[in-house]
Design an enzyme around this catalytic site. Structure first.
Site, PDB file in Angstrom:
ATOM      1  CE  LYS A  75      47.582  40.689  40.822  1.00 24.98           C
ATOM      2  NZ  LYS A  75      46.596  41.718  40.477  1.00 24.98           N
ATOM      3  CE  LYS A  88      42.473  45.339  32.625  1.00 27.37           C
ATOM      4  NZ  LYS A  88      42.023  44.076  33.213  1.00 27.37           N
ATOM      5  CG  ASN A 117      45.770  37.891  38.854  1.00 27.98           C
ATOM      6  OD1 ASN A 117      44.544  37.927  38.747  1.00 27.98           O
ATOM      7  ND2 ASN A 117      46.570  38.541  38.049  1.00 27.98           N
ATOM      8  CB  THR A 118      41.381  35.975  39.599  1.00 26.26           C
ATOM      9  OG1 THR A 118      42.063  36.059  38.352  1.00 26.26           O
ATOM     10  CG2 THR A 118      40.751  37.308  39.937  1.00 26.26           C
ATOM     11  CG  ASN A 162      49.402  40.476  34.736  1.00 25.46           C
ATOM     12  OD1 ASN A 162      49.471  39.291  35.034  1.00 25.46           O
ATOM     13  ND2 ASN A 162      48.267  41.046  34.357  1.00 25.46           N
ATOM     14  CB  SER A 164      49.431  36.520  38.196  1.00 26.10           C
ATOM     15  OG  SER A 164      49.463  37.934  38.214  1.00 26.10           O
ATOM     16  CB  CYS A 165      46.534  37.735  33.257  1.00 21.70           C
ATOM     17  SG  CYS A 165      44.916  37.692  32.451  1.00 21.70           S
TER      18      CYS A 165
HETATM   19  C1  FMN Z   1      37.574  42.287  36.075  1.00 23.61           C
HETATM   20  C2  FMN Z   1      38.955  42.063  36.622  1.00 23.61           C
HETATM   21  C3  FMN Z   1      40.054  42.458  35.863  1.00 23.61           C
HETATM   22  C4  FMN Z   1      41.346  42.260  36.351  1.00 23.61           C
HETATM   23  N1  FMN Z   1      42.407  42.665  35.608  1.00 23.61           N
HETATM   24  C5  FMN Z   1      43.675  42.514  36.080  1.00 23.61           C
HETATM   25  C6  FMN Z   1      44.798  43.006  35.361  1.00 23.61           C
HETATM   26  O1  FMN Z   1      44.686  43.608  34.286  1.00 23.61           O
HETATM   27  N2  FMN Z   1      46.026  42.802  35.903  1.00 23.61           N
HETATM   28  C7  FMN Z   1      46.227  42.166  37.090  1.00 23.61           C
HETATM   29  O2  FMN Z   1      47.372  42.021  37.544  1.00 23.61           O
HETATM   30  N3  FMN Z   1      45.165  41.707  37.822  1.00 23.61           N
HETATM   31  C8  FMN Z   1      43.914  41.866  37.338  1.00 23.61           C
HETATM   32  N4  FMN Z   1      42.838  41.442  38.091  1.00 23.61           N
HETATM   33  C9  FMN Z   1      43.071  40.781  39.386  1.00 23.61           C
HETATM   34  C10 FMN Z   1      42.912  41.757  40.565  1.00 23.61           C
HETATM   35  O3  FMN Z   1      43.877  42.790  40.508  1.00 23.61           O
HETATM   36  C11 FMN Z   1      43.052  41.012  41.911  1.00 23.61           C
HETATM   37  O4  FMN Z   1      44.347  40.406  41.954  1.00 23.61           O
HETATM   38  C12 FMN Z   1      42.011  39.928  42.113  1.00 23.61           C
HETATM   39  O5  FMN Z   1      40.739  40.360  41.643  1.00 23.61           O
HETATM   40  C13 FMN Z   1      41.881  39.508  43.577  1.00 23.61           C
HETATM   41  O6  FMN Z   1      41.494  40.585  44.396  1.00 23.61           O
HETATM   42  P1  FMN Z   1      39.981  40.784  44.937  1.00 23.61           P
HETATM   43  O7  FMN Z   1      39.610  39.529  45.641  1.00 23.61           O
HETATM   44  O8  FMN Z   1      40.044  41.994  45.798  1.00 23.61           O
HETATM   45  O9  FMN Z   1      39.138  40.986  43.719  1.00 23.61           O
HETATM   46  C14 FMN Z   1      41.537  41.634  37.606  1.00 23.61           C
HETATM   47  C15 FMN Z   1      40.411  41.254  38.372  1.00 23.61           C
HETATM   48  C16 FMN Z   1      39.131  41.465  37.889  1.00 23.61           C
HETATM   49  C17 FMN Z   1      37.947  41.041  38.726  1.00 23.61           C
END
Ligand code: FMN
Length: 377
Positions: A190, A45, A217-218, A150, A152-153
């Site tokens: 990322k 994380k 990332n999302t 990171n 990309s958040c």
């Molecule tokens: C609840 C949550 C918290 C996340 N926190 C981070 C984070 O702290 N740092 C990061 O680089 N990506 C974070 N992500 C993004 C995930 O690492 C990932 O890139 C994204 O969810 C897409 O993958 P998935 O479709 O398998 O969920 C987070 C995603 C979720 C759902």
């Protein structure tokens, strides 16, 4: 027994499947359980220097689709299938001081498993850029095998943090370079998918010295409004801000971003993320040119760390290698990128009549290629 191991940016992984930076990797106990369960690596994380405070309410919810109607809702109900995750969680609420000794302990317990530290700081001035270096040095001193920046958040207010950095090619380059200046381990950037052309930001990262790009990332998104209450399905005191969409819904979107990246930089390294829950999903990323893949949403829904998911990913890869042994594919690297060149411009796709389509030029009522001085087909 098939050999599932792979080397990515110089780091050896027992298999190419990583937990991405998210709740499944938010604690020492989760990470230890993840390695025990068979994940080849984890990205922690995201770790920062300062404490963060999350929203007063749920940080993540799951949007589900009915099988027999167009209804999409976060409301739990029988028979609905997962559509996506939606979150507005910030980076780890534990700071570097909390993380550092734990990173060391994890590495001691599992020296052969790859531990990647995700880090984030501000980027507005030299002091803040030095914070990136402080984070990088502390994590690598604890034995982390690589660093993931990171950039990309999608829910940071500050213009010099998270995806706001990822949208600024120059800042992407500067942050990467600053970390590379002190890094003794590979540095992955990322990137955010929420830009016009991710190739531009990737070029910035590679110019800064990035060893790999992780994507996606999302995706920036909003929850739906509940038609009964007229409130957003996830809100605090009736208010919502944009958050991030993950899970099955983003698989095709992330693949499109990845195809752009791997075609633009066929010799570079990529870690594919977005919507993966089975080996078949991961396979699309490998075939487009990713050397590893990362998983979040599917793992969150499976004993918090993806116990079943990783078992099936490993079994799926083993079966695939066995099935394709006649092609000489004994390791993941043997089939990485073998479908990269199948993604082409529309005009390159065969028509019933070859003369029928010219990419919107010539004979279709638009300016001719001669007039424009271009030729695309
Ligand atoms: C609840 C949550 C918290 C996340 N926190 C981070 C984070 O702290 N740092 C990061 O680089 N990506 C974070 N992500 C993004 C995930 O690492 C990932 O890139 C994204 O969810 C897409 O993958 P998935 O479709 O398998 O969920 C987070 C995603 C979720 C759902």
């Amino acid at each position: 027994m098939a050999d599932l191991s792979t080397t990515f940016t110089g780091v050896r992984f027992e298999n190419p499947f990583l937990l991405s930076s998210a709740p499944p990797t938010e604690s020492e106990s989760n990470i230890l359980r993840a390695f025990e369960a068979g994940w080849g690596g984890v990205v922690t994380k995201t770790i920062g220097l300062h404490p963060v405070v999350n929203v007063a309410g749920p940080k993540t919810k799951f949007l589900r689709a009915d099988a027999d109607s167009p209804r999409l809702s976060m409301k739990k109900r029988p028979g609905a299938a997962l559509h996506s995750s939606w979150n507005w969680e910030l980076i780890s609420d534990k700071t570097l001081d909390w993380w550092a000794p734990r990173l060391g302990r994890i590495k001691q317990a599992y020296p052969k498993h790859a531990l990647v530290a995700s880090i984030m700081a501000g980027s507005g001035n030299d002091t803040e850029l030095r914070h990136w270096q402080e984070l990088a040095i502390a994590c690598q001193e604890q034995g982390c095998d690589a660093l993931e920046l990171n950039l990309s958040c999608p829910h940071m207010d500050r213009p010099d943090m998270g995806s706001n950095v990822g949208k600024d090619t120059e800042l992407v380059s500067i942050v990467t370079q600053v970390v590379k200046d002190v890094a003794t381990v590979p540095v992955w950037a990322k990137l955010t998918p929420s830009t016009t052309d991710i190739v531009v930001e990737a070029r910035g990262a590679f110019l800064g010295g990035a060893d790999a790009i992780s994507s996606s990332n999302t995706f920036t998104s909003l929850p739906l409004v509940d038609p009964e209450t007229l409130e957003f399905e996830i809100n605090v005191d009736g208010l919502v801000s944009t958050g991030g969409l993950g899970g099955p819904a983003i698989l095709p979107l992330s693949l499109a971003k990845m195809a752009q990246l791997t075609q633009a930089f066929p010799d570079k390294s990529f870690s594919g993320i977005g919507g993966i829950s089975t080996f078949e999903h991961a396979l699309s990323y490998f075939l487009l040119g990713c050397g590893t893949v990362q998983i979040c949403t599917a793992a969150m829904l499976d004993h918090a760390i993806g116990t079943t998911v990783i078992r099936e990913l490993n079994q799926g890869l083993a079966r695939f290698l066995e099935k394709h042994a006649d092609k000489g594919w004994t390791h993941v690297a043997d089939f990485v990128g073998v479908r990269r060149d199948r993604v082409v411009a529309q005009s390159k796709i065969r028509r019933p009549d070859d003369k029928g389509y010219h990419g919107g030029y010539d004979a279709e009522g638009y300016a001719s290629t001669e007039e424009l001085g271009t030729r695309t087909s």
